[in-house]
Structures are given as C-alpha cells and as structure tokens.
Motif scaffolding. Structure first.
Motif, PDB file in Angstrom:
ATOM      1  N   LEU A  87       0.840  -1.191   0.000  1.00 11.61           N
ATOM      2  CA  LEU A  87       0.000   0.000   0.000  1.00 11.61           C
ATOM      3  C   LEU A  87       0.882   1.250   0.000  1.00 11.61           C
ATOM      4  O   LEU A  87       1.862   1.322   0.756  1.00 11.61           O
ATOM      5  CB  LEU A  87      -0.922  -0.003   1.216  1.00 11.61           C
ATOM      6  N   TYR A  88       0.537   2.225  -0.837  1.00 11.12           N
ATOM      7  CA  TYR A  88       1.326   3.443  -0.999  1.00 11.12           C
ATOM      8  C   TYR A  88       0.423   4.658  -0.774  1.00 11.12           C
ATOM      9  O   TYR A  88      -0.712   4.685  -1.243  1.00 11.12           O
ATOM     10  CB  TYR A  88       1.911   3.533  -2.415  1.00 11.12           C
ATOM     11  N   ALA A  89       0.945   5.661  -0.085  1.00 13.10           N
ATOM     12  CA  ALA A  89       0.170   6.874   0.184  1.00 13.10           C
ATOM     13  C   ALA A  89       0.970   8.098  -0.227  1.00 13.10           C
ATOM     14  O   ALA A  89       2.194   8.153  -0.031  1.00 13.10           O
ATOM     15  CB  ALA A  89      -0.190   6.969   1.661  1.00 13.10           C
ATOM     16  N   VAL A  90       0.284   9.097  -0.796  1.00 16.35           N
ATOM     17  CA  VAL A  90       0.903  10.364  -1.179  1.00 16.35           C
ATOM     18  C   VAL A  90       0.083  11.485  -0.569  1.00 16.35           C
ATOM     19  O   VAL A  90      -1.149  11.508  -0.686  1.00 16.35           O
ATOM     20  CB  VAL A  90       0.973  10.538  -2.703  1.00 16.35           C
ATOM     21  N   ASN A 104      -0.416  19.855  -9.270  1.00 17.40           N
ATOM     22  CA  ASN A 104       1.045  19.890  -9.195  1.00 17.40           C
ATOM     23  C   ASN A 104       1.652  18.512  -8.939  1.00 17.40           C
ATOM     24  O   ASN A 104       2.859  18.382  -8.806  1.00 17.40           O
ATOM     25  CB  ASN A 104       1.486  20.853  -8.097  1.00 17.40           C
ATOM     26  N   VAL A 105       0.828  17.473  -8.847  1.00 14.52           N
ATOM     27  CA  VAL A 105       1.318  16.121  -8.600  1.00 14.52           C
ATOM     28  C   VAL A 105       0.884  15.219  -9.748  1.00 14.52           C
ATOM     29  O   VAL A 105      -0.294  15.156 -10.082  1.00 14.52           O
ATOM     30  CB  VAL A 105       0.770  15.556  -7.273  1.00 14.52           C
ATOM     31  N   ASN A 106       1.843  14.514 -10.347  1.00 11.99           N
ATOM     32  CA  ASN A 106       1.537  13.567 -11.419  1.00 11.99           C
ATOM     33  C   ASN A 106       2.148  12.229 -11.040  1.00 11.99           C
ATOM     34  O   ASN A 106       3.368  12.066 -11.039  1.00 11.99           O
ATOM     35  CB  ASN A 106       2.098  14.065 -12.752  1.00 11.99           C
ATOM     36  N   VAL A 107       1.291  11.270 -10.685  1.00 14.60           N
ATOM     37  CA  VAL A 107       1.749   9.990 -10.142  1.00 14.60           C
ATOM     38  C   VAL A 107       1.745   8.927 -11.233  1.00 14.60           C
ATOM     39  O   VAL A 107       0.786   8.807 -11.998  1.00 14.60           O
ATOM     40  CB  VAL A 107       0.839   9.547  -8.986  1.00 14.60           C
ATOM     41  N   THR A 108       2.835   8.153 -11.294  1.00 14.70           N
ATOM     42  CA  THR A 108       2.905   6.983 -12.165  1.00 14.70           C
ATOM     43  C   THR A 108       2.733   5.742 -11.302  1.00 14.70           C
ATOM     44  O   THR A 108       3.557   5.479 -10.417  1.00 14.70           O
ATOM     45  CB  THR A 108       4.249   6.921 -12.908  1.00 14.70           C
ATOM     46  N   ALA A 109       1.651   4.986 -11.537  1.00 17.69           N
ATOM     47  CA  ALA A 109       1.357   3.823 -10.699  1.00 17.69           C
ATOM     48  C   ALA A 109       0.673   2.744 -11.530  1.00 17.69           C
ATOM     49  O   ALA A 109      -0.534   2.512 -11.408  1.00 17.69           O
ATOM     50  CB  ALA A 109       0.482   4.216  -9.514  1.00 17.69           C
ATOM     51  N   ALA A 118       5.943  12.891 -10.102  1.00 15.23           N
ATOM     52  CA  ALA A 118       6.428  14.118 -10.724  1.00 15.23           C
ATOM     53  C   ALA A 118       5.775  15.290  -9.998  1.00 15.23           C
ATOM     54  O   ALA A 118       4.557  15.325  -9.836  1.00 15.23           O
ATOM     55  CB  ALA A 118       6.073  14.134 -12.206  1.00 15.23           C
ATOM     56  N   TYR A 119       6.597  16.249  -9.559  1.00 13.26           N
ATOM     57  CA  TYR A 119       6.103  17.295  -8.667  1.00 13.26           C
ATOM     58  C   TYR A 119       6.504  18.672  -9.157  1.00 13.26           C
ATOM     59  O   TYR A 119       7.638  18.884  -9.602  1.00 13.26           O
ATOM     60  CB  TYR A 119       6.671  17.072  -7.265  1.00 13.26           C
ATOM     61  N   THR A 120       5.563  19.609  -9.069  1.00 14.07           N
ATOM     62  CA  THR A 120       5.829  21.015  -9.335  1.00 14.07           C
ATOM     63  C   THR A 120       5.714  21.771  -8.017  1.00 14.07           C
ATOM     64  O   THR A 120       4.642  21.786  -7.405  1.00 14.07           O
ATOM     65  CB  THR A 120       4.833  21.588 -10.360  1.00 14.07           C
ATOM     66  N   ALA A 121       6.795  22.388  -7.577  1.00 11.78           N
ATOM     67  CA  ALA A 121       6.843  23.019  -6.255  1.00 11.78           C
ATOM     68  C   ALA A 121       6.342  24.451  -6.305  1.00 11.78           C
ATOM     69  O   ALA A 121       6.479  25.143  -7.321  1.00 11.78           O
ATOM     70  CB  ALA A 121       8.276  22.987  -5.716  1.00 11.78           C
ATOM     71  N   THR A 185      10.615  21.925 -10.658  1.00 12.95           N
ATOM     72  CA  THR A 185      10.038  20.604 -10.882  1.00 12.95           C
ATOM     73  C   THR A 185      11.068  19.518 -10.615  1.00 12.95           C
ATOM     74  O   THR A 185      12.282  19.762 -10.657  1.00 12.95           O
ATOM     75  CB  THR A 185       9.516  20.447 -12.323  1.00 12.95           C
ATOM     76  N   GLY A 186      10.576  18.330 -10.373  1.00 10.01           N
ATOM     77  CA  GLY A 186      11.444  17.182 -10.155  1.00 10.01           C
ATOM     78  C   GLY A 186      10.621  15.910 -10.141  1.00 10.01           C
ATOM     79  O   GLY A 186       9.394  15.944 -10.063  1.00 10.01           O
TER      80      GLY A 186
END
Length: 254
Positions: A87-90, A104-109, A118-121, A185-186
């Motif tokens: 189980l994974y949590a963000v 601002n959050v793009n999750v690959t799952a 992928a995150y934009t701060a 970004t990162g």
C-alpha cells in the motif's frame, strides 16, 4: 443462519508523520487527507491492483487528530487471508480541500504499484510519502493501516544570531531575506523501503521572500527568526540567498 465468509473492510488511520517538526506538518497541523495506491497478491498467485488513487480523508474537526478510528475512503476494499498487500500513500496539503490528485502532482502507478511522483513546487505545499506492507499469510489482519509518512521536500528557514563579541550599544537589524533558483520541478522515484530518490530537477521557482521583524534589533547573543518557512525540492540547486541587514548604534543607522 451463519455468515460463512465475514468480510473485514480495509481501514486507514493513525497516520504518523516522521520528523514532523522539519516541515509544514507540525504542532496541530495534522495530515488530514491522502491518496492511496496498492496491490494484493494471493499466496502463490500474481499481484492484482487494489487501489488506484483512492481518496482518504480524516473526518475529525480541523486541529483534531482521530486515533483508532478509520478515516473515510471513497473506494471500499476488504481484507483476505493468505495474501500480501503493498500500500502506498501520497500527501499534498491541497488534497485536504479538493478531491483527486492536485494539479502539481503527477503519479505513475501502473496496476496500483506506485513508481514515480512528478512534482511542481510552489514553496508552500508539502509533499509526503508513505508505504505499508501487510502480510495476512503469517500475521493477523490489522485493525487499521497506519502509514508512517516521510517528507520528500526540504524545509528552508532562517534564524539570525548576533555574535557574542558585539559591543554594548551595537545591534543588528535584518531587513529582508530572499531565496532564488530553487528547483521548480522534479521526479521522485519510489522505493518500497522508503529510500527513494529525486532526479530530473530543473527550472527555477519564483523568488521566495521570508518575513522578518522590521523593528527588532539583535544584540549580542540574541537571536531573531524569520517568520514562516518554505519547502523546496532537494538537490544541488544553485541557490542564491540574499540577506539585507543593518548595523545600528544606539538604535540609529551606523
């Protein structure tokens, strides 16, 4: 009548934030919501997607932490014996006020297995990640899934201390503090054991300005902290930090 297959719902709660004083979530500013991904693997079977971005929210009032109580989840799943669960949590603080993954959050799952974030701060919103493995082959079904959330961003804050040798009558006053060139970004690559890493950091955020007491003079051995803090994407960014300070004598410009 006998229920020959009673179902136990999977519940999330009692979330813990590791090193909470090092970033935005501290004091009574609790984690109130997160998104969850996950898989279930039957004994001697193959992994199946279980959650794919389900929204989990604490129903307690703001500033109150619910302990021992399952939070609400918009996807209901049930425990099964003889299975392994991953189980994974963000957590991004904007999830608490809006359903779904923030812009601002793009999750690959793929198939419920979280692999990249992928995150934009913006400096204001914290980003946390938690992982939990549950084994119902050898262990009892847990009452709640309690994630230990880890901060993925770095906190930046300032405190100014006048040197002990500063003579009587002399003080310093800090007028402004700015930080430039923090990464915009990162991409964070997830590891199940919590030892993931950042890569592909690029571009620069807008200038960050910290508020400082405009009337506070710092005498020898005294300290003044800039109010507030920012969170930035970690990495070897070429930060430009500008601090404007004045040396005063008997409260007048020197």
């Amino acid at each position: 009548n006998e229920d020959i297959n009673p179902l136990t719902p999977i519940g999330f709660g009692d979330t813990f934030v590791n090193n909470s004083t090092k970033a935005i979530y501290e004091g009574t500013n609790y984690v109130k919501a997160f998104q969850v991904w996950g898989t279930v693997t039957p004994k001697n079977g193959t992994a199946l997607p279980l959650y794919e971005g389900a929204n989990v929210k604490d129903t307690a009032a703001e500033g109150v932490k619910n302990y021992g109580v399952a939070w609400s989840c918009d996807v209901q799943r049930y425990w099964a014996e003889d299975c392994n669960y991953k189980l994974y949590a963000v957590v991004d603080s904007r999830v608490a006020t809006a359903a779904g993954t923030p812009a601002n959050v793009n999750v690959t799952a793929p198939n419920g297995v979280l692999s990249k974030i992928a995150y934009t701060a913006d400096g204001q919103n914290d980003l946390l990640y938690g992982y939990k493995a549950v084994n119902t082959i050898d262990e009892a079904i847990p009452t709640l899934v309690a994630f230990e959330m880890n901060h993925l961003l770095s906190k930046i804050s300032f405190k100014f201390t006048a040197h002990a040798d500063l003579l009587a009558g002399y003080t310093y006053k800090v007028n402004s503090v700015t930080v430039e060139n923090a990464f915009a970004t990162g991409v964070y690559t997830v590891a199940d054991n919590g030892t993931g890493s950042w890569a592909s950091q690029k571009d620069a955020m807008a200038k960050l300005t910290l508020a400082v007491p405009t009337t506070t003079a710092i005498a020898a051995n005294e300290a003044v902290a800039a109010s507030g803090a920012y969170v930035i994407i970690p990495g070897a960014a070429p930060l430009k930090i500008t601090i404007e300070a004045q040396l005063l004598f008997n409260s007048s410009n020197y």
